[in-house]
Design an enzyme around this catalytic site. Sequence first.
Site, PDB file in Angstrom:
ATOM      1  N   ASP A  46       0.841  -1.186   0.000  1.00 43.29           N
ATOM      2  CA  ASP A  46       0.000   0.000   0.000  1.00 43.29           C
ATOM      3  C   ASP A  46       0.884   1.247   0.000  1.00 43.29           C
ATOM      4  O   ASP A  46       2.005   1.215   0.493  1.00 43.29           O
ATOM      5  CB  ASP A  46      -0.927  -0.034   1.224  1.00 43.29           C
ATOM      6  CG  ASP A  46      -2.085   0.927   1.067  1.00 43.29           C
ATOM      7  OD1 ASP A  46      -2.212   1.548  -0.011  1.00 43.29           O
ATOM      8  OD2 ASP A  46      -2.856   1.073   2.019  1.00 43.29           O
ATOM      9  N   ASP A  65      -8.199  -7.205   0.500  1.00 49.86           N
ATOM     10  CA  ASP A  65      -7.369  -7.452   1.674  1.00 49.86           C
ATOM     11  C   ASP A  65      -8.135  -6.988   2.894  1.00 49.86           C
ATOM     12  O   ASP A  65      -8.984  -6.098   2.791  1.00 49.86           O
ATOM     13  CB  ASP A  65      -6.069  -6.639   1.603  1.00 49.86           C
ATOM     14  CG  ASP A  65      -6.332  -5.154   1.836  1.00 49.86           C
ATOM     15  OD1 ASP A  65      -6.872  -4.499   0.922  1.00 49.86           O
ATOM     16  OD2 ASP A  65      -6.061  -4.669   2.940  1.00 49.86           O
ATOM     17  N   CYS A 109     -13.579 -28.598   8.102  1.00 51.74           N
ATOM     18  CA  CYS A 109     -12.553 -27.627   7.679  1.00 51.74           C
ATOM     19  C   CYS A 109     -11.211 -28.352   7.568  1.00 51.74           C
ATOM     20  O   CYS A 109     -10.836 -29.135   8.448  1.00 51.74           O
ATOM     21  CB  CYS A 109     -12.452 -26.486   8.685  1.00 51.74           C
ATOM     22  SG  CYS A 109     -11.163 -25.286   8.292  1.00 51.74           S
ATOM     23  N   CYS A 151      -8.239 -27.019   7.577  1.00 52.51           N
ATOM     24  CA  CYS A 151      -7.078 -26.272   8.089  1.00 52.51           C
ATOM     25  C   CYS A 151      -6.344 -27.089   9.150  1.00 52.51           C
ATOM     26  O   CYS A 151      -6.908 -27.999   9.759  1.00 52.51           O
ATOM     27  CB  CYS A 151      -7.489 -24.907   8.619  1.00 52.51           C
ATOM     28  SG  CYS A 151      -8.043 -24.867  10.335  1.00 52.51           S
ATOM     29  N   CYS A 194      -8.185 -27.126  12.627  1.00 50.06           N
ATOM     30  CA  CYS A 194      -9.364 -27.993  12.724  1.00 50.06           C
ATOM     31  C   CYS A 194      -8.999 -29.467  12.582  1.00 50.06           C
ATOM     32  O   CYS A 194      -9.695 -30.330  13.098  1.00 50.06           O
ATOM     33  CB  CYS A 194     -10.403 -27.599  11.681  1.00 50.06           C
ATOM     34  SG  CYS A 194     -11.200 -26.025  12.072  1.00 50.06           S
ATOM     35  N   HIS A 211      -7.019 -20.760  11.159  1.00 49.73           N
ATOM     36  CA  HIS A 211      -8.390 -21.142  10.784  1.00 49.73           C
ATOM     37  C   HIS A 211      -9.092 -20.014  10.025  1.00 49.73           C
ATOM     38  O   HIS A 211      -9.677 -20.244   8.950  1.00 49.73           O
ATOM     39  CB  HIS A 211      -9.206 -21.528  12.011  1.00 49.73           C
ATOM     40  CG  HIS A 211     -10.659 -21.693  11.701  1.00 49.73           C
ATOM     41  ND1 HIS A 211     -11.161 -22.808  11.055  1.00 49.73           N
ATOM     42  CD2 HIS A 211     -11.720 -20.858  11.884  1.00 49.73           C
ATOM     43  CE1 HIS A 211     -12.464 -22.663  10.872  1.00 49.73           C
ATOM     44  NE2 HIS A 211     -12.828 -21.488  11.359  1.00 49.73           N
TER      45      HIS A 211
HETATM   46 ZN   LIG Z   1     -10.341 -24.684  10.371  1.00 49.50          ZN
END
Ligand SMILES: [Zn+2]
Length: 409
Positions: A120, A304, A358, A360, A363, A389
């Site tokens: 930026d 973003d 999920c 990730c 998880c 997550h």
């Molecule tokens: Zn997750």
Amino acid sequence: MWVRACFTSYAGGRLPVVSAKLPAMKNSYHSELVKKHASLPARVMRFETPHGEVFTPSFMPVGTRAMLNYLTPADVEQNGSQIILGGNTYHMLCSPGMEVIEKAGGMHPFMGWHKAMLTDSGGFQVLSLSKKGTVCLIEEEGAVFKHPITGKIIHLNSHTSIQAQKIIGADIIMAFDQCTPETGGREAALAALDRTHRWLVASREEHEKNPYSAYGKKQALFGIIQGGSFRDLREQSTAFVLQQALDGIAIGGEVIGFDMPKTGEIIDWVRPMLPEDKIRYTMGVGLNPQDLIDVVAKGIDIFDCVAPTRNARHGTLYFGQIVEQNGWLRFESEGDNCRILIKKSQYARDENPILPGCACYTCQHFSRSYLHYLFKEGLIAYFHLASIHNVHVMQTVCTRMRELILSSG
Ligand SMILES: [Zn+2]
């Protein structure tokens, strides 16, 4: 043909490729339309940078201070992030300073991120820091800040901002702008618009002297549409930005991302004017997963927001299912407002992951009970696991949107 793209497995998501062998990275910037949704302005774009290609829709995790809060670059990459917002110009000028970044060979090696990066211009800080009481004098040429702790004087204008962004070495750099406050009415919006346009011309001229980073890598310059919540000003600003023949188009202002109905309205005003082949970026969108779905439906490509990691730190974890509805998507949950407040005592003995299904790391390995415990005790591991997550959910939403657009019609 990109339209006939197939899928390949990719950590945290699936990205379209045309062949198993990817072309070598070119020292150039190029963007193109891959496919439009059959009935919505939503689209998949592909853009190439010297640090790799990006398929949109794509969420950019924010590393304002050359650091993604509580996440390593490996975490972010594993989450499926293709591009980050790395190192805001104002903050980098304050600390560690351009000498340190240049000695490191730029922001990519400095912070250990080797894929695409956007930075930026510092324009947003002209607004946000002056509101927070930082000494900030806005003049015709630019802004002068006095750092609240070190007292260091920072001059930000089109010349210093573009030159700093060349030392940062991001693949996409932003024209220096004055972010429009929502409280000042039409007069303030018009003043910010006029100033942004003058600074845009100066930014483009500065960039065109040598459109490469300090390390010889091609940089793309995006211009920013301002105009507050006034349709005629937004249209006027869009026309002006397009006249500059820049590489991509951003839509900025305090309202964007904070007021989602108004953000959607503004996108609808300007979209008919925008070219199909250039990336469209709404700055600061991503408070909730649904916000990404809403702006992509209106034809936006990248965004973003600090909210996913900030929410995670404060105990707010994204929870919901991505549901297909009338040819598009919704992020839904029953009665939880699509978020879990992990501090609640009901999670103390809950052995489920944050979001069942999920993929990730968090998880896959930890329960709500464990995260509740970490949060209540203020243990550092919580911030890391929670941030993984929330960013993963944002990237999963982007992946699903890409897949749906590519398969639509
Ligand atoms: Zn997750």
